[in-house]
Design an enzyme around this catalytic site. Structure first.
Site, PDB file in Angstrom:
ATOM      1  N   GLN A 146       0.676   6.149  11.335  1.00 11.16           N
ATOM      2  CA  GLN A 146       0.727   6.444  10.046  1.00 11.16           C
ATOM      3  C   GLN A 146       2.102   6.454   9.565  1.00 11.16           C
ATOM      4  O   GLN A 146       2.692   7.827  10.832  1.00 11.16           O
ATOM      5  CB  GLN A 146      -0.499   7.510   9.523  1.00 11.16           C
ATOM      6  CG  GLN A 146      -2.095   6.968   8.591  1.00 11.16           C
ATOM      7  CD  GLN A 146      -2.600   6.069   9.717  1.00 11.16           C
ATOM      8  OE1 GLN A 146      -2.330   6.262  11.571  1.00 11.16           O
ATOM      9  NE2 GLN A 146      -3.315   5.756   9.241  1.00 11.16           N
ATOM     10  N   GLY A 147       2.913   6.259   8.651  1.00 14.98           N
ATOM     11  CA  GLY A 147       4.108   6.742   8.412  1.00 14.98           C
ATOM     12  C   GLY A 147       5.104   5.958   9.033  1.00 14.98           C
ATOM     13  O   GLY A 147       6.279   5.315   8.398  1.00 14.98           O
ATOM     14  N   ASP A 148       4.553   4.911   9.902  1.00 20.44           N
ATOM     15  CA  ASP A 148       5.465   3.320   9.857  1.00 20.44           C
ATOM     16  C   ASP A 148       5.199   2.379   9.207  1.00 20.44           C
ATOM     17  O   ASP A 148       5.781   1.826   8.836  1.00 20.44           O
ATOM     18  CB  ASP A 148       4.548   3.054  11.445  1.00 20.44           C
ATOM     19  CG  ASP A 148       5.573   4.449  12.500  1.00 20.44           C
ATOM     20  OD1 ASP A 148       6.765   3.981  12.291  1.00 20.44           O
ATOM     21  OD2 ASP A 148       4.897   4.562  13.657  1.00 20.44           O
ATOM     22  N   SER A 149       3.735   2.417   8.532  1.00 19.26           N
ATOM     23  CA  SER A 149       3.367   1.538   7.082  1.00 19.26           C
ATOM     24  C   SER A 149       4.524   0.667   5.758  1.00 19.26           C
ATOM     25  O   SER A 149       6.002   2.004   6.032  1.00 19.26           O
ATOM     26  CB  SER A 149       2.653   2.296   5.838  1.00 19.26           C
ATOM     27  OG  SER A 149       1.713   1.559   6.547  1.00 19.26           O
ATOM     28  N   ASP A 203       0.560  -7.929   1.495  1.00 20.67           N
ATOM     29  CA  ASP A 203       0.384  -6.107   1.586  1.00 20.67           C
ATOM     30  C   ASP A 203       1.948  -5.941   1.840  1.00 20.67           C
ATOM     31  O   ASP A 203       2.784  -5.799   2.781  1.00 20.67           O
ATOM     32  CB  ASP A 203      -0.143  -5.158   2.811  1.00 20.67           C
ATOM     33  CG  ASP A 203      -0.232  -3.872   3.084  1.00 20.67           C
ATOM     34  OD1 ASP A 203       0.309  -3.384   1.562  1.00 20.67           O
ATOM     35  OD2 ASP A 203      -0.989  -3.422   3.832  1.00 20.67           O
ATOM     36  N   HIS A 209       0.609  -1.638   0.274  1.00 19.63           N
ATOM     37  CA  HIS A 209       0.101  -0.197  -0.014  1.00 19.63           C
ATOM     38  C   HIS A 209       0.914   1.010  -0.269  1.00 19.63           C
ATOM     39  O   HIS A 209       0.674   1.862   0.049  1.00 19.63           O
ATOM     40  CB  HIS A 209      -0.905  -0.063   0.968  1.00 19.63           C
ATOM     41  CG  HIS A 209      -0.326   0.451   2.525  1.00 19.63           C
ATOM     42  ND1 HIS A 209      -0.040  -0.475   3.493  1.00 19.63           N
ATOM     43  CD2 HIS A 209      -0.615   1.179   2.436  1.00 19.63           C
ATOM     44  CE1 HIS A 209       0.614  -0.150   4.385  1.00 19.63           C
ATOM     45  NE2 HIS A 209       0.294   1.395   4.240  1.00 19.63           N
TER      46      HIS A 209
END
Ligand code: ARG
Length: 263
Positions: free
Chosen positions: A209-212, A119, A73
């Site tokens: 968010q942003g650690d993905s 993912d 993603h």
């Protein structure tokens, strides 16, 4: 699940989801003493040397000398791609000793957004990382899908919060599939073979968010770090009863290895 998965499809979700999801519940007031990621502490320089920050606002781990493993993603498609910059070798993204290498190619999991899940994606770098930066091996069996995991990244330190200059780390316990599915909402659509959950029942510690795309990892039987997950999604961040959801690396280990051999 519809709005969440729609957000997950785009790298814009890294920023967009933080804003949208933060409307529902403020971050946990109570933070554990040791721990910021949410509820963690600063990682030391060299502690997790294979950690990578990607310029679209995701994390990753160095998988081979020239390939970064991240989330599907975080990228839009398989193909030539020179738009991504990988920053390696530093916990401080503003350090003058940061190693920065551009991408040449992206491989996106062909099963992401199908019923199989997965993912993950691979970013091919224009040149190999310096030999001083080790790779992070991935789990090839489900034998490490339990216990306490470490997560790290430069994502938001509170739900809806800003990206971080310094890498944060935290520990999160394994959550079994049945418990994770019972969290309701999007969790009811968990793909048990493709996703592994982690988080404390009381919340307070989580990726955000942003650690993905960054790794979730633990020690193997030889006390070496091994990657078991890839930061994927969650409802908000660090909410009680809402675990973090990670791509289950062991399920895709052979697909990842074979794709890495082809790009
Ligand atoms: N999808 C997010 C990203 O793009 C990761 C969210 C992880 N959330 C969580 N509660 N563990 O950065």
């Amino acid at each position: 699940m519809k709005w969440l998965s729609a957000l997950k499809k785009s790298a814009i979700a890294v920023v967009g989801a933080a804003t949208v999801l933060s409307l529902a519940t403020p971050a946990q007031a109570a933070q554990p003493p040791s721990a910021n990621v949410v509820g963690g502490t600063r990682a030391a320089q060299g502690e997790f040397p294979w950690m990578v920050r990607l310029s679209m606002g995701c994390g990753g781990a160095l998988y081979t000398r020239q390939i970064v493993l991240t989330a599907a993603h975080c990228v839009s498609r398989t193909g030539n791609n020179t738009s991504i910059t990988a920053t390696l070798g530093v916990v401080d993204l503003q350090s003058t000793s940061a190693v920065k290498i551009k991408s040449t190619f992206v491989y996106r999991s062909p099963t992401y957004n199908t019923s199989t899940g997965g993912d993950y994606s691979l970013i091919k770098l224009a040149s190999p990382a310096p030999a001083s930066i080790p790779t992070l091996p991935i789990a090839t069996t489900n034998g490490f899908n339990n216990g306490t995991f470490t997560v790290a990244g430069w994502g938001a330190a509170t739900e809806g919060g800003a990206q971080q200059r310094f890498q944060l780390k935290a520990q999160v316990p394994f959550v079994d599939d049945a418990t994770c599915e019972a969290a309701g909402g999007s969790y009811a659509d968990l793909i048990p073979s493709a996703e592994i959950c982690a988080g404390r029942p009381q919340g307070g510690v989580d990726t955000c968010q942003g650690d993905s795309g960054g790794p979730m990892f633990r020690r193997d039987n030889n006390n070496a770090w091994i990657q078991v997950g890839i930061v994927s999604w969650g409802e908000g961040c660090a909410r009680p009863g809402k675990p973090g959801v990670y791509a289950e690396v062991s399920t895709f280990a052979s697909a990842i290895a074979s794709a890495a051999g082809r790009i």
